[in-house]
Design a protein around this motif. Structure first.
Motif, PDB file in Angstrom:
ATOM      1  N   VAL A  56       0.854  -1.200   0.000  1.00 52.69           N
ATOM      2  CA  VAL A  56       0.000   0.000   0.000  1.00 52.69           C
ATOM      3  C   VAL A  56       0.885   1.243   0.000  1.00 52.69           C
ATOM      4  N   SER A  57       0.545   2.203  -0.855  1.00 53.67           N
ATOM      5  CA  SER A  57       1.282   3.463  -0.860  1.00 53.67           C
ATOM      6  C   SER A  57       0.294   4.627  -0.812  1.00 53.67           C
ATOM      7  N   PHE A  58       0.838   5.820  -0.541  1.00 52.36           N
ATOM      8  CA  PHE A  58      -0.028   7.003  -0.457  1.00 52.36           C
ATOM      9  C   PHE A  58       0.375   8.011  -1.520  1.00 52.36           C
ATOM     10  N   ALA A  59      -0.608   8.654  -2.137  1.00 53.71           N
ATOM     11  CA  ALA A  59      -0.328   9.755  -3.071  1.00 53.71           C
ATOM     12  C   ALA A  59      -1.328  10.870  -2.796  1.00 53.71           C
ATOM     13  N   LEU A  60      -0.811  12.094  -2.807  1.00 55.16           N
ATOM     14  CA  LEU A  60      -1.671  13.246  -2.558  1.00 55.16           C
ATOM     15  C   LEU A  60      -2.553  13.500  -3.791  1.00 55.16           C
ATOM     16  N   LEU A  61      -3.854  13.626  -3.575  1.00 52.22           N
ATOM     17  CA  LEU A  61      -4.768  13.911  -4.694  1.00 52.22           C
ATOM     18  C   LEU A  61      -5.921  14.766  -4.203  1.00 52.22           C
ATOM     19  N   ASP A  62      -6.194  15.837  -4.946  1.00 51.24           N
ATOM     20  CA  ASP A  62      -7.454  16.555  -4.763  1.00 51.24           C
ATOM     21  C   ASP A  62      -8.314  16.189  -5.965  1.00 51.24           C
ATOM     22  N   VAL A  63      -9.366  15.409  -5.718  1.00 47.34           N
ATOM     23  CA  VAL A  63     -10.162  14.845  -6.827  1.00 47.34           C
ATOM     24  C   VAL A  63     -10.871  15.898  -7.669  1.00 47.34           C
ATOM     25  N   THR A  64     -10.926  17.139  -7.168  1.00 48.51           N
ATOM     26  CA  THR A  64     -11.644  18.177  -7.918  1.00 48.51           C
ATOM     27  C   THR A  64     -10.714  18.937  -8.875  1.00 48.51           C
ATOM     28  N   GLU A  65      -9.404  18.616  -8.854  1.00 47.13           N
ATOM     29  CA  GLU A  65      -8.414  19.379  -9.621  1.00 47.13           C
ATOM     30  C   GLU A  65      -7.807  18.562 -10.764  1.00 47.13           C
ATOM     31  N   PRO A  66      -7.995  18.992 -12.014  1.00 40.97           N
ATOM     32  CA  PRO A  66      -7.445  18.239 -13.146  1.00 40.97           C
ATOM     33  C   PRO A  66      -5.931  17.998 -13.050  1.00 40.97           C
ATOM     34  N   ASP A  67      -5.155  19.016 -12.634  1.00 39.13           N
ATOM     35  CA  ASP A  67      -3.688  18.848 -12.577  1.00 39.13           C
ATOM     36  C   ASP A  67      -3.292  17.805 -11.534  1.00 39.13           C
ATOM     37  N   SER A  68      -4.057  17.775 -10.451  1.00 45.80           N
ATOM     38  CA  SER A  68      -3.771  16.827  -9.387  1.00 45.80           C
ATOM     39  C   SER A  68      -3.957  15.395  -9.918  1.00 45.80           C
ATOM     40  N   TRP A  69      -4.978  15.195 -10.754  1.00 50.00           N
ATOM     41  CA  TRP A  69      -5.208  13.872 -11.372  1.00 50.00           C
ATOM     42  C   TRP A  69      -4.064  13.508 -12.320  1.00 50.00           C
ATOM     43  N   SER A  70      -3.591  14.483 -13.133  1.00 53.58           N
ATOM     44  CA  SER A  70      -2.476  14.190 -14.058  1.00 53.58           C
ATOM     45  C   SER A  70      -1.255  13.744 -13.272  1.00 53.58           C
ATOM     46  N   ASN A  71      -0.968  14.475 -12.171  1.00 50.32           N
ATOM     47  CA  ASN A  71       0.202  14.111 -11.363  1.00 50.32           C
ATOM     48  C   ASN A  71       0.062  12.709 -10.785  1.00 50.32           C
ATOM     49  N   LEU A  72      -1.149  12.387 -10.325  1.00 52.91           N
ATOM     50  CA  LEU A  72      -1.369  11.064  -9.721  1.00 52.91           C
ATOM     51  C   LEU A  72      -1.108   9.957 -10.744  1.00 52.91           C
ATOM     52  N   VAL A  73      -1.669  10.119 -11.940  1.00 54.51           N
ATOM     53  CA  VAL A  73      -1.529   9.053 -12.950  1.00 54.51           C
ATOM     54  C   VAL A  73      -0.061   8.886 -13.341  1.00 54.51           C
ATOM     55  N   THR A  74       0.658  10.004 -13.475  1.00 49.67           N
ATOM     56  CA  THR A  74       2.095   9.924 -13.787  1.00 49.67           C
ATOM     57  C   THR A  74       2.836   9.164 -12.685  1.00 49.67           C
ATOM     58  N   GLU A  75       2.485   9.483 -11.434  1.00 52.86           N
ATOM     59  CA  GLU A  75       3.144   8.841 -10.284  1.00 52.86           C
ATOM     60  C   GLU A  75       2.849   7.331 -10.251  1.00 52.86           C
ATOM     61  N   VAL A  76       1.579   6.960 -10.496  1.00 50.96           N
ATOM     62  CA  VAL A  76       1.206   5.536 -10.463  1.00 50.96           C
ATOM     63  C   VAL A  76       1.919   4.794 -11.591  1.00 50.96           C
ATOM     64  N   GLU A  77       1.975   5.421 -12.755  1.00 49.75           N
ATOM     65  CA  GLU A  77       2.634   4.770 -13.897  1.00 49.75           C
ATOM     66  C   GLU A  77       4.124   4.537 -13.590  1.00 49.75           C
ATOM     67  N   SER A  78       4.773   5.566 -13.011  1.00 53.44           N
ATOM     68  CA  SER A  78       6.217   5.379 -12.791  1.00 53.44           C
ATOM     69  C   SER A  78       6.492   4.463 -11.604  1.00 53.44           C
ATOM     70  N   SER A  79       5.626   4.473 -10.575  1.00 51.73           N
ATOM     71  CA  SER A  79       5.949   3.622  -9.415  1.00 51.73           C
ATOM     72  C   SER A  79       5.375   2.207  -9.537  1.00 51.73           C
ATOM     73  N   CYS A  80       4.241   2.036 -10.207  1.00 51.67           N
ATOM     74  CA  CYS A  80       3.604   0.706 -10.260  1.00 51.67           C
ATOM     75  C   CYS A  80       3.629   0.112 -11.670  1.00 51.67           C
ATOM     76  N   GLY A  81       3.774   0.960 -12.679  1.00 51.90           N
ATOM     77  CA  GLY A  81       3.873   0.465 -14.058  1.00 51.90           C
ATOM     78  C   GLY A  81       2.554   0.080 -14.695  1.00 51.90           C
ATOM     79  N   ARG A  82       1.480   0.108 -13.936  1.00 53.32           N
ATOM     80  CA  ARG A  82       0.190  -0.305 -14.484  1.00 53.32           C
ATOM     81  C   ARG A  82      -0.944   0.182 -13.576  1.00 53.32           C
ATOM     82  N   LEU A  83      -2.168   0.065 -14.070  1.00 60.05           N
ATOM     83  CA  LEU A  83      -3.349   0.349 -13.244  1.00 60.05           C
ATOM     84  C   LEU A  83      -4.475  -0.574 -13.722  1.00 60.05           C
ATOM     85  N   ASP A  84      -5.104  -1.274 -12.757  1.00 61.81           N
ATOM     86  CA  ASP A  84      -6.175  -2.224 -13.097  1.00 61.81           C
ATOM     87  C   ASP A  84      -7.524  -1.829 -12.512  1.00 61.81           C
TER      88      ASP A  84
END
Ligand code: NAD
Length: 253
Positions: A56-84
């Motif tokens: 389990v890991s933690f990532a900061l996200l404000d679900v109402t902010e488009p940029d916050s979502w872009s950062n999250l997806v970039t972080e998940v891709e680089s740290s986990c390599g995938r999303l299911d």
């Protein structure tokens, strides 16, 4: 036999640092998934991640902010390599009928419950597709299915995100993308938000009415919702799509 094990799957749970989201995180983690808690509460989210260990890991996200979502997806891709699995859980709302609700309150409720789901589905779609598809689970409410004037903005937002979820599912079918999208509709569940609302001024009558109308039904737990989400996230639910799952102890009858 279809498989309900979540090993080798990566999940993002928004609002995973508390309440129903935390329950979902614990259930998915228990089934073997790697879970990213995505929340504005970094202290609580990081503490849960530390407690549950490497899966389990933690990532900061404000679900109402488009940029916050872009950062999250970039972080998940680089740290986990995938999303299911994407669980759009963060949401909530306050009281307010037509006379009481201001436009500012209305917009806040729409941002937290509708913009969040739109932004999440849009931001995560490419990464979900990259490894063959996945499952989106959007946490709605029984307030999407029944008019409750005291929660008018919240009812409207949850009904809106429920219909949007069906459009998302249909869009993926039409474009031959293997992502399922379903909604879960909890009844009253014991969480910090539920405690706040039921203790608020004007809520006593609402709670008394609920108890009178549902004498045999307990308030639900976060595990009750975690179990439904874990099923929808798994390959055992491969034929379940564009559906509404009500988990409310029969109280929607
Ligand atoms: N508790 C209930 O009785 C109930 C019933 C039906 C539906 N729901 C729905 O279930 C979901 C969870 O509700 P809950 O009762 O656990 O809420 P909660 O308030 O107890 O927890 C919500 C979590 O979301 C996080 N959050 C809030 N705003 C955020 C933002 N902008 N970005 C990222 N994270 C944010 C909070 O930090 C918290 O960790 C909501 O969508 C709610 O509408 C709850």
């Amino acid at each position: 036999m279809l498989n309900n094990d979540l090993s080798n799957k990566v999940a993002v749970v928004t609002g995973g640092a508390d309440g129903i989201g935390e329950g979902i995180v614990r259930t998915l983690c228990g089934r073997g998934a790697h879970v990213v808690i995505a929340d504005i509460q970094d202290e609580k989210g990081s503490a849960i991640a530390a407690e549950l260990g490497v899966s389990v890991s933690f990532a900061l996200l404000d679900v109402t902010e488009p940029d916050s979502w872009s950062n999250l997806v970039t972080e998940v891709e680089s740290s986990c390599g995938r999303l299911d699995i994407l669980v759009n859980n963060a949401g909530g709302g306050g009281f307010g009928n037509l006379d009481q609700l201001t436009i500012e309150e209305w917009r806040k409720i729409m941002a937290l419950n509708m913009d969040s789901v739109f932004l999440g589905c849009k931001a995560a779609s490419t990464l979900l597709q990259a490894d063959g598809g996945g499952s989106i689970i959007n946490i709605s409410s029984t307030n999407a299915n029944r008019a409750w004037p005291m929660f008018s903005g919240y009812c409207a937002a949850k009904a809106g995100m429920t219909m949007f979820s069906k459009c998302v599912a249909q869009h993926f079918l039409e474009t031959n993308v293997k992502i399922r999208c379903n909604t879960v509709h909890p009844g009253p569940i014991e969480t910090p938000n539920f405690k706040r609302l039921s203790a608020a001024e004007g809520a006593e009558q609402l709670m008394a009415d609920w108890e009178k109308n549902n004498p045999f039904t307990e308030i639900g737990t976060v595990e009750d919702i975690g179990e439904v989400v874990a099923f929808l996230a798994s390959d055992a639910a491969r034929y379940v799509n564009a559906s509404e799952f009500v988990a409310a102890g029969g109280t929607l009858l």
